[in-house]
Design a protein around this motif. Structure first.
Motif, PDB file in Angstrom:
ATOM      1  N   HIS D  76      17.284  -3.679 -27.910  1.00 59.65           N
ATOM      2  CA  HIS D  76      17.705  -4.431 -26.730  1.00 59.65           C
ATOM      3  C   HIS D  76      19.093  -5.059 -26.874  1.00 59.65           C
ATOM      4  O   HIS D  76      19.652  -5.529 -25.902  1.00 59.65           O
ATOM      5  CB  HIS D  76      16.658  -5.504 -26.376  1.00 59.65           C
ATOM      6  N   HIS D  77      19.617  -5.086 -28.078  1.00 65.10           N
ATOM      7  CA  HIS D  77      20.964  -5.637 -28.283  1.00 65.10           C
ATOM      8  C   HIS D  77      22.042  -4.554 -28.376  1.00 65.10           C
ATOM      9  O   HIS D  77      23.226  -4.888 -28.494  1.00 65.10           O
ATOM     10  CB  HIS D  77      20.987  -6.456 -29.587  1.00 65.10           C
ATOM     11  N   VAL D 200       5.023 -14.398 -18.868  1.00 62.32           N
ATOM     12  CA  VAL D 200       4.751 -12.966 -18.793  1.00 62.32           C
ATOM     13  C   VAL D 200       5.647 -12.205 -19.774  1.00 62.32           C
ATOM     14  O   VAL D 200       6.862 -12.401 -19.786  1.00 62.32           O
ATOM     15  CB  VAL D 200       4.974 -12.461 -17.355  1.00 62.32           C
ATOM     16  N   THR D 201       5.044 -11.375 -20.603  1.00 57.33           N
ATOM     17  CA  THR D 201       5.812 -10.514 -21.499  1.00 57.33           C
ATOM     18  C   THR D 201       6.513  -9.449 -20.667  1.00 57.33           C
ATOM     19  O   THR D 201       5.906  -8.874 -19.762  1.00 57.33           O
ATOM     20  CB  THR D 201       4.857  -9.824 -22.501  1.00 57.33           C
ATOM     21  N   VAL D 202       7.763  -9.167 -20.996  1.00 61.35           N
ATOM     22  CA  VAL D 202       8.482  -8.203 -20.170  1.00 61.35           C
ATOM     23  C   VAL D 202       9.415  -7.368 -21.045  1.00 61.35           C
ATOM     24  O   VAL D 202      10.055  -7.883 -21.964  1.00 61.35           O
ATOM     25  CB  VAL D 202       9.253  -8.936 -19.035  1.00 61.35           C
ATOM     26  N   GLY D 203       9.406  -6.071 -20.812  1.00 63.24           N
ATOM     27  CA  GLY D 203      10.348  -5.197 -21.510  1.00 63.24           C
ATOM     28  C   GLY D 203      11.762  -5.502 -21.032  1.00 63.24           C
ATOM     29  O   GLY D 203      11.982  -5.584 -19.828  1.00 63.24           O
ATOM     30  N   PHE D 204      12.692  -5.660 -21.955  1.00 62.81           N
ATOM     31  CA  PHE D 204      14.021  -6.057 -21.506  1.00 62.81           C
ATOM     32  C   PHE D 204      15.116  -5.571 -22.448  1.00 62.81           C
ATOM     33  O   PHE D 204      14.899  -5.306 -23.618  1.00 62.81           O
ATOM     34  CB  PHE D 204      14.105  -7.589 -21.415  1.00 62.81           C
ATOM     35  N   ARG D 205      16.272  -5.434 -21.881  1.00 63.95           N
ATOM     36  CA  ARG D 205      17.515  -5.350 -22.620  1.00 63.95           C
ATOM     37  C   ARG D 205      18.172  -6.729 -22.525  1.00 63.95           C
ATOM     38  O   ARG D 205      17.961  -7.435 -21.547  1.00 63.95           O
ATOM     39  CB  ARG D 205      18.451  -4.318 -21.991  1.00 63.95           C
ATOM     40  N   MET D 206      18.984  -7.063 -23.511  1.00 64.48           N
ATOM     41  CA  MET D 206      19.644  -8.368 -23.453  1.00 64.48           C
ATOM     42  C   MET D 206      20.462  -8.504 -22.174  1.00 64.48           C
ATOM     43  O   MET D 206      20.565  -9.589 -21.603  1.00 64.48           O
ATOM     44  CB  MET D 206      20.541  -8.563 -24.678  1.00 64.48           C
ATOM     45  N   GLU D 207      21.046  -7.407 -21.700  1.00 63.54           N
ATOM     46  CA  GLU D 207      21.867  -7.507 -20.497  1.00 63.54           C
ATOM     47  C   GLU D 207      21.028  -7.779 -19.244  1.00 63.54           C
ATOM     48  O   GLU D 207      21.580  -8.072 -18.185  1.00 63.54           O
ATOM     49  CB  GLU D 207      22.739  -6.261 -20.324  1.00 63.54           C
ATOM     50  N   ASP D 208      19.709  -7.658 -19.355  1.00 63.42           N
ATOM     51  CA  ASP D 208      18.850  -8.088 -18.242  1.00 63.42           C
ATOM     52  C   ASP D 208      18.800  -9.610 -18.139  1.00 63.42           C
ATOM     53  O   ASP D 208      18.358 -10.157 -17.130  1.00 63.42           O
ATOM     54  CB  ASP D 208      17.407  -7.584 -18.444  1.00 63.42           C
ATOM     55  N   MET D 209      19.212 -10.300 -19.236  1.00 63.99           N
ATOM     56  CA  MET D 209      19.061 -11.746 -19.295  1.00 63.99           C
ATOM     57  C   MET D 209      20.389 -12.486 -19.302  1.00 63.99           C
ATOM     58  O   MET D 209      20.473 -13.620 -18.828  1.00 63.99           O
ATOM     59  CB  MET D 209      18.294 -12.150 -20.563  1.00 63.99           C
ATOM     60  N   THR D 210      21.398 -11.860 -19.892  1.00 60.16           N
ATOM     61  CA  THR D 210      22.637 -12.591 -20.159  1.00 60.16           C
ATOM     62  C   THR D 210      23.834 -11.669 -20.134  1.00 60.16           C
ATOM     63  O   THR D 210      23.777 -10.551 -20.649  1.00 60.16           O
ATOM     64  CB  THR D 210      22.576 -13.275 -21.542  1.00 60.16           C
ATOM     65  N   ARG D 211      24.915 -12.184 -19.558  1.00 60.70           N
ATOM     66  CA  ARG D 211      26.147 -11.425 -19.492  1.00 60.70           C
ATOM     67  C   ARG D 211      26.866 -11.407 -20.836  1.00 60.70           C
ATOM     68  O   ARG D 211      27.578 -10.470 -21.169  1.00 60.70           O
ATOM     69  CB  ARG D 211      27.051 -12.054 -18.418  1.00 60.70           C
TER      70      ARG D 211
ATOM     71  N   ILE F 125       5.357  -3.828 -27.722  1.00 67.52           N
ATOM     72  CA  ILE F 125       6.201  -2.713 -28.172  1.00 67.52           C
ATOM     73  C   ILE F 125       6.307  -1.657 -27.075  1.00 67.52           C
ATOM     74  O   ILE F 125       7.393  -1.124 -26.809  1.00 67.52           O
ATOM     75  CB  ILE F 125       5.624  -2.111 -29.471  1.00 67.52           C
ATOM     76  N   ALA F 126       5.202  -1.379 -26.416  1.00 71.03           N
ATOM     77  CA  ALA F 126       5.230  -0.414 -25.311  1.00 71.03           C
ATOM     78  C   ALA F 126       6.209  -0.856 -24.234  1.00 71.03           C
ATOM     79  O   ALA F 126       6.974  -0.047 -23.692  1.00 71.03           O
ATOM     80  CB  ALA F 126       3.830  -0.245 -24.723  1.00 71.03           C
ATOM     81  N   ALA F 127       6.191  -2.134 -23.919  1.00 69.40           N
ATOM     82  CA  ALA F 127       7.081  -2.638 -22.867  1.00 69.40           C
ATOM     83  C   ALA F 127       8.547  -2.401 -23.231  1.00 69.40           C
ATOM     84  O   ALA F 127       9.353  -2.010 -22.377  1.00 69.40           O
ATOM     85  CB  ALA F 127       6.828  -4.132 -22.635  1.00 69.40           C
ATOM     86  N   GLN F 128       8.890  -2.631 -24.486  1.00 65.02           N
ATOM     87  CA  GLN F 128      10.276  -2.380 -24.906  1.00 65.02           C
ATOM     88  C   GLN F 128      10.604  -0.886 -24.824  1.00 65.02           C
ATOM     89  O   GLN F 128      11.664  -0.495 -24.341  1.00 65.02           O
ATOM     90  CB  GLN F 128      10.507  -2.890 -26.337  1.00 65.02           C
ATOM     91  N   ASN F 133      13.458   3.540 -22.890  1.00 61.33           N
ATOM     92  CA  ASN F 133      13.414   5.003 -22.800  1.00 61.33           C
ATOM     93  C   ASN F 133      13.171   5.508 -21.391  1.00 61.33           C
ATOM     94  O   ASN F 133      13.574   6.623 -21.058  1.00 61.33           O
ATOM     95  CB  ASN F 133      12.324   5.564 -23.724  1.00 61.33           C
ATOM     96  N   LEU F 134      12.465   4.729 -20.567  1.00 57.46           N
ATOM     97  CA  LEU F 134      12.155   5.185 -19.211  1.00 57.46           C
ATOM     98  C   LEU F 134      12.962   4.421 -18.164  1.00 57.46           C
ATOM     99  O   LEU F 134      13.032   4.839 -17.014  1.00 57.46           O
ATOM    100  CB  LEU F 134      10.656   5.044 -18.937  1.00 57.46           C
ATOM    101  N   GLY F 135      13.524   3.293 -18.545  1.00 57.45           N
ATOM    102  CA  GLY F 135      14.455   2.590 -17.664  1.00 57.45           C
ATOM    103  C   GLY F 135      13.822   1.640 -16.669  1.00 57.45           C
ATOM    104  O   GLY F 135      14.516   0.813 -16.085  1.00 57.45           O
ATOM    105  N   VAL F 136      12.520   1.718 -16.483  1.00 58.62           N
ATOM    106  CA  VAL F 136      11.881   0.905 -15.443  1.00 58.62           C
ATOM    107  C   VAL F 136      11.479  -0.465 -15.984  1.00 58.62           C
ATOM    108  O   VAL F 136      11.539  -0.726 -17.191  1.00 58.62           O
ATOM    109  CB  VAL F 136      10.626   1.625 -14.883  1.00 58.62           C
ATOM    110  N   ALA F 137      11.048  -1.292 -15.078  1.00 60.09           N
ATOM    111  CA  ALA F 137      10.529  -2.603 -15.462  1.00 60.09           C
ATOM    112  C   ALA F 137       9.102  -2.469 -15.959  1.00 60.09           C
ATOM    113  O   ALA F 137       8.317  -1.696 -15.421  1.00 60.09           O
ATOM    114  CB  ALA F 137      10.560  -3.547 -14.254  1.00 60.09           C
ATOM    115  N   CYS F 138       8.775  -3.234 -16.988  1.00 63.70           N
ATOM    116  CA  CYS F 138       7.396  -3.266 -17.487  1.00 63.70           C
ATOM    117  C   CYS F 138       7.033  -4.713 -17.779  1.00 63.70           C
ATOM    118  O   CYS F 138       7.616  -5.344 -18.665  1.00 63.70           O
ATOM    119  CB  CYS F 138       7.268  -2.402 -18.744  1.00 63.70           C
ATOM    120  N   LEU F 139       6.062  -5.211 -17.030  1.00 65.73           N
ATOM    121  CA  LEU F 139       5.606  -6.591 -17.203  1.00 65.73           C
ATOM    122  C   LEU F 139       4.171  -6.572 -17.722  1.00 65.73           C
ATOM    123  O   LEU F 139       3.373  -5.727 -17.320  1.00 65.73           O
ATOM    124  CB  LEU F 139       5.632  -7.340 -15.863  1.00 65.73           C
TER     125      LEU F 139
END
Lengths: 250, 250, 250, 250, 250, 250
Positions: D76-77, D200-211, F125-128, F133-139
């Protein structure tokens, strides 16, 4: 100006600039394994990292040196204690993941400085995967190969390959306090595993070869010859780095 | 009496008896890859299998020779055509699965006769896994290593390692009809990949080294020297087998 | 002109030309497993390879026949000796790696000629992966399926599927010297594993079905009927190859 | 007497003795990832290792501290540069391989000191595998959890979790020269990825959170509060180690 | 007394008692894939689960029915929409993990009731692994095989295998409201993929066979014949379960 | 108009239309594990699925609810019986395969409703992986996190997390007949595994914490408070879904 060649010590911005100036990266790979009763178990990691840093520091702009992989494939040393081993697949994945990360940032070549013979086969496979899948150059400075001539001259004894005369001399030169002088073992007989001739690769545990876990006569260790080898090693690595930097730039 | 040393040609009962008489097994591993415009792509497999059989036949009671693994790790040859490659992990699993099967039947040592340099790293890892996980001896006769002296004397040219003077001479000696005489290529310049010195392991594609896919001067090939090498190779392998059989029996 | 249909016997240039003339490739997959006390353990490999070559040779320009995979999934035979088994995952990877290599060279269809029932499920999965991931056609001639009618007529006994009347007859026809006539076992009772009805798939070891490792009455084997089946098998395979070649060309 | 708690600095014999005296081992796990324009990328590794050593040194006989794992899960970084990431499976295997090695030498408990939130899920899975497959205790000091109270009091700002006020303060306290004071970024807006609520746990890249790649206001960093947190962290870790040592000894 | 045969609906104590009374367990495996424009995507799961429960309920003491695996291997259906697919390896691992869990609790046999042909090869491999690695019996009732005779009589049309006359009739019988009567498609031409003969296994996408995603003429569906098949299916499964229970008890 | 939110109950065409109207999909993940002597082993699956459906039904157009994953990571419960466990890698692959399938059909966000704490690390881990890898949001709505405030108020007892006052109350509210009232166990002492403080992650088996397999005092269960929590949970999930739908649409 970068005063530190260690990737880990830099900020992201400093790394980005350094990669633009020099798109070659160095990855030291060591081991955490028994080195007789007299040397620390991180000897291979220390040497690989130290040589990498000393060589890189002599180049301007310098290639960056990644954090060392401190564990290698050392199952054959397990019975002597003090040893941590990765499975071959694990080390392979670590190296490929790390190199993939630097290639995604623009690195054009990776020089792996390997301090432990048990890693060699895994790293050879990694080098092929890196060349084929990532496209970049991958060179492996394998256990002092760039200073092989100096080694043969300074330490001509056969089988002097693990915590013996050669390796102890190097530690005396680079980390003198790390040698437990009162624990240096007498030389012991060395057998080839299953009596196989030297030109044949053979699966082995260290106890197939040596009663003490040491190969070579550590009592003959000598800091001065260690220093001479070290100089040749760093010099050889420096030249290797300069050559691949020039090659990439052509 | 067994008149055929090939495991595949025997019945289960014949194999059981043969393993009791000689608990050493030979596994040839080859490749299916381009060997220039003049040699068949199964050259490595043919040589490894042929040498294994000839050596085993001279020993009584003989070690059995398993069916050859006909595919190896040859990604670096792919761009020249005619090549089939396994992933390194696939070849590793094949070798380990096969050896595990023979160990479950009582084999005490396995000698892998490898015909292709691209397999060497994988086989070195396999040998360690076999020693550690299955407990038996695993020796690798790697690309004619047991006849290295003869080779250096007969074929002293550097980089004569793929479909060149050396390999073509061997095929002329063992399978003369297999050489396409009218397609033998002129020697071409050989570069080390990325200009790396020879003592450094480097990830490479064949096209990093050679324009023709050939390393060595096949026009200088000579059946007689090929025959002399072959004799040394079979003799060396025979001795290796005899020694490990004796070692296991001690 | 190509006089040999075996991929392994050709040079890279010959293969390239052959693939342009006929972009269909044949991959024989066999096994190395006990076939009673009277048949060699490579029976499945021999038959799959032999049928592939004979069928391909009758087609012009011919499809090439890849080197046979000499090991299959035979864990269920292990207790009878003489058997080598790959894990299902290993065989799957071998087949997919090989097919991927030929697809990268322009093959448009692969016909797998399978000699061993224990491989069928793995190959069915491979066929789906090949279709989905590589895009080409993948057909499996599974254990003589193209000559199923002939087989039912010539060898109508139920459970005549392993080293029995049917298989022994075929070996008598194709490799008469390979049959150990004095070791042919008397027929033994056959049980379905766990008494399951024939239409139900069931996990089994061979010893769940047979005391001798043989299914079928090998004492009734007959070279002439073996020859008739073989002819039907080769004819069926030839037709299958011709049809897929035509289909690909459309 | 052991004067160094670092496993890597000891010889095999010293390690064996230390494990007998104290069968608990500490494994620091870090990361190599961007920490804004002002902190070095090895911040997480340095902190995890430093805290481990300081805590272990206060215990007698001390638990040994293994060489740090210098790479973590940081995909994510990646887009901010300077970052190296392992795949989650790779880190999992590294940790399990290392712990298996120490358990084979008699360790009865492992305390993982984790410096990077991106590793937490992998380490939680490792802890379960270690408990179930190796039988020993595995505790994870996850990102300063043992000093959570101190942290909340000293650094109460929400989202102050990456290279912001909190982390910069700690580096000012432990490695003041490592902070590039002239590169400390202004605070930036922080978004929850996809606007998801914090629970809520959420899949993210750092750029989803911070510029800026920073979470928290690094301009408010303060060495003294960093020092207070660090003391609480080392104290908490020391207590955790003492408690598990006592628990194991019962 | 147990009034519910569903493992998932019971408490741990009820399950323990049920396993002692009847150590056979049923695992329904379905799919989530397009079934034309007129049937729900969970048709295979519903049918496998329903048949399992109805059969188990007629046996005393009954075998327990595990929660259904609701996803299968359906890559070949993906292009028609509504489909979820597992990779073959994923489904294999799910089935082996589940069966290993029940074997650890004392189950002596597992009957897998499979509702989807795309799963068959994976389940065949699972059955072998279960037999070899876990030691227990594993039977697969594969897509109504126990009622194959009834099916051939009631639904004699060839290729009537997916959302056609046969399957629609069954849904009309078991879940009449689930059939979208106004969306039943006209029959469409069916091709064998690549024109391969029916006895040959072939890698395929559904669009290689059918324009509509349906195989068979759903407009001819008939609840009464669906009911007759269903009765035969449940009866056949009941008998299969009774037989394996008896076999295990011997 | 869609009257059923369950993906499995719809046809492919209905699913396609629903995904166009609302490109958010819900995946319930449960477990099959012991819940004391008084609750069914599918409690987690039932709750996750039920909450998902109730929340989705209140939204128009609704997000679809995928078939529930009925098995989770429950190795730590195995010794109490009635439990089925997937390996962490297996569950990870199931979730990633399923989500990849829906993303290929146009889903823009996936909300995983997780009913079992043992799955949390795998799902993180799946969410990340899904994000990267798939680009979508996962909550991930993890074990009622969206109703955490209500829970703390209604069920303030510590460690009330498995088949205790809280969970039993919920089952009394949602499936009253599923509670075996006469088997509700008395509260038992709860230990932290290895005496570790609550803020420390620790590898554990349930028997490290509880003699009965229950955490919390089920005798205090109360349907009314269960109902209040359930309402908060469904309400919270509905809001989460509405918010992510809105976010995706922006």
């Amino acid at each position: 100006m970068i005063v530190d060649v260690r990737w880990g010590h830099l900020t992201r911005e400093e790394i980005k600039k350094a990669l633009i100036r020099c798109p070659v990266v160095v990855l030291p790979v060591g081991s955490c394994e028994q080195h007789g009763p007299h040397l620390p178990v991180d000897t291979d990691t220390f040497d690989a990292e130290r040589a990498s840093i000393e060589a890189a520091e002599q180049i301007s702009p310098p290639p960056l040196v990644l954090p060392s992989v401190p564990y290698g494939v050392s199952e054959h040393h397990m019975s002597f204690g003090g040893t941590i081993t990765l499975k071959p697949e694990t080390l392979l994945n670590v190296v490929v993941d790390v190199v993939e990360s630097v290639v995604r940032q623009g690195a054009k070549a990776v020089v792996i400085v390997n301090g432990h013979g048990g890693n060699s086969a895994v790293l050879a496979i990694a080098a092929q995967k890196i060349r084929h899948n990532l496209g970049v150059a991958c060179l492996i400075e394998d256990c002092g190969a760039v200073a092989e001539d100096a080694r043969k001259k300074l330490f001509p004894q056969p089988y002097d390959v693990h915590a013996g005369e050669f390796e102890t001399s190097v530690v005396l030169a680079t980390r003198p306090d790390a040698v437990r002088n009162d624990a240096i073992p007498a030389a012991c007989d060395v057998r080839r595993p299953f009596n196989a001739p030297p030109e044949v690769t053979v699966g082995f545990r260290m106890e197939d070869m040596t009663r003490t876990g040491v190969l070579g006569d550590a009592t003959k260790a000598d800091a001065e010859r260690g220093r001479q080898f070290w100089q040749a090693e760093v010099e050889g690595l420096k030249k290797l780095l300069e050559d691949i930097i020039a090659e990439i730039r052509r």
